[in-house]
Design an enzyme around this catalytic site. Structure first.
Site, short mmCIF file in Angstrom:
data_model
loop_
_atom_site.label_atom_id
_atom_site.label_comp_id
_atom_site.label_asym_id
_atom_site.label_seq_id
_atom_site.Cartn_x
_atom_site.Cartn_y
_atom_site.Cartn_z
N HIS A 43 -6.56 -2.42 4.88
CA HIS A 43 -5.61 -3.53 4.97
C HIS A 43 -5.85 -4.36 6.23
O HIS A 43 -5.59 -5.57 6.24
CB HIS A 43 -4.17 -3.00 5.00
CG HIS A 43 -3.61 -2.66 3.64
ND1 HIS A 43 -3.40 -3.61 2.68
CD2 HIS A 43 -3.21 -1.49 3.11
CE1 HIS A 43 -2.88 -3.03 1.59
NE2 HIS A 43 -2.76 -1.73 1.83
N HIS A 83 -7.61 3.71 3.05
CA HIS A 83 -6.84 2.69 2.35
C HIS A 83 -6.08 1.81 3.36
O HIS A 83 -6.11 0.57 3.26
CB HIS A 83 -5.86 3.37 1.37
CG HIS A 83 -4.95 2.43 0.66
ND1 HIS A 83 -5.05 2.18 -0.70
CD2 HIS A 83 -3.93 1.65 1.11
CE1 HIS A 83 -4.13 1.29 -1.03
NE2 HIS A 83 -3.43 0.96 0.03
N GLU A 84 -5.41 2.46 4.33
CA GLU A 84 -4.60 1.69 5.29
C GLU A 84 -5.48 0.84 6.20
O GLU A 84 -5.15 -0.32 6.48
CB GLU A 84 -3.72 2.62 6.11
CG GLU A 84 -2.67 3.38 5.30
CD GLU A 84 -1.84 2.49 4.39
OE1 GLU A 84 -1.57 1.33 4.74
OE2 GLU A 84 -1.48 2.96 3.30
N CYS A 130 -0.74 0.86 -4.28
CA CYS A 130 -0.50 0.08 -3.06
C CYS A 130 0.81 -0.68 -3.21
O CYS A 130 1.06 -1.26 -4.28
CB CYS A 130 -1.66 -0.89 -2.83
SG CYS A 130 -1.49 -1.88 -1.33
#
Ligand code: NI
Length: 177
Positions: A146, A142-143, A100
């Site tokens: 965020h 993953h995104e 990341c």
């Protein structure tokens, strides 16, 4: 257009839940997307979420270019995804390594859903609806994490599989997301 500073783990702004975008086709949204794109490219990232540059909006982008040296890493087309919603296609998860841009120089093994549907809108407000699996599904999870204030180290199950990229994978030029 500008390359922006990427916030690092420890900054409380990375732990906030992002707000949905309500206004599309605006100069402000275009400027944000332009800055995110410049920043992601400059840092050779596979993806970037708006909170990583300190913008509290549900905007992510990602792109993975296949590398012939690492055929196991599949390509993912450049995508801007706004106000995303994920629906796993089953309970099946698989482990995989992640990095990341907000946790530079490190990698960890994270479980993710193997296959999922993602929905949202593009910068013009037009719907996006895709069903994906494998690495594409991993990058999206993953995104979108965020936007929920979740960084991948918070999902590591076994911290023995967390470490410095140059020690874990010497000589490889790996992308962060
Ligand atoms: Ni990230």
């Amino acid at each position: 257009m500008a390359i922006r500073d990427v916030l690092k783990m420890g900054d409380p702004r990375l732990l906030a839940v992002a707000r949905p975008v309500t206004d599309f086709d605006t100069p402000e949204l275009q400027a944000l997307l332009s800055d995110m794109h410049d920043t992601m490219r400059a840092l050779n990232g596979a993806g970037l979420a708006a909170p990583q540059i300190g913008v509290d909006l549900q905007v992510v982008m990602f792109e993975v270019n296949g590398n012939p040296r690492y055929p196991e890493v599949e390509s993912v087309p450049f995508t801007v995804l706004i106000n995303p919603r994920l629906t796993p296609l089953s309970d099946e998860q698989e482990m995989g390594w992640e990095g990341c841009l907000s946790v530079p120089g490190m990698r960890g093994q994270v479980p993710r859903y193997t296959a999922l549907r993602y929905q949202g809108v593009d910068p013009a407000g037009q719907p996006i609806d895709r069903t994906v699996s494998g690495f594409h599904a991993r990058v999206v999870q993953h995104e979108v994490d965020h936007l929920l204030g979740i960084l991948y180290p918070m999902r590591i199950v076994d911290l023995r599989h967390f470490g410095f990229t140059d020690t874990l994978f010497p000589g490889q030029n790996l992308q962060d997301d």
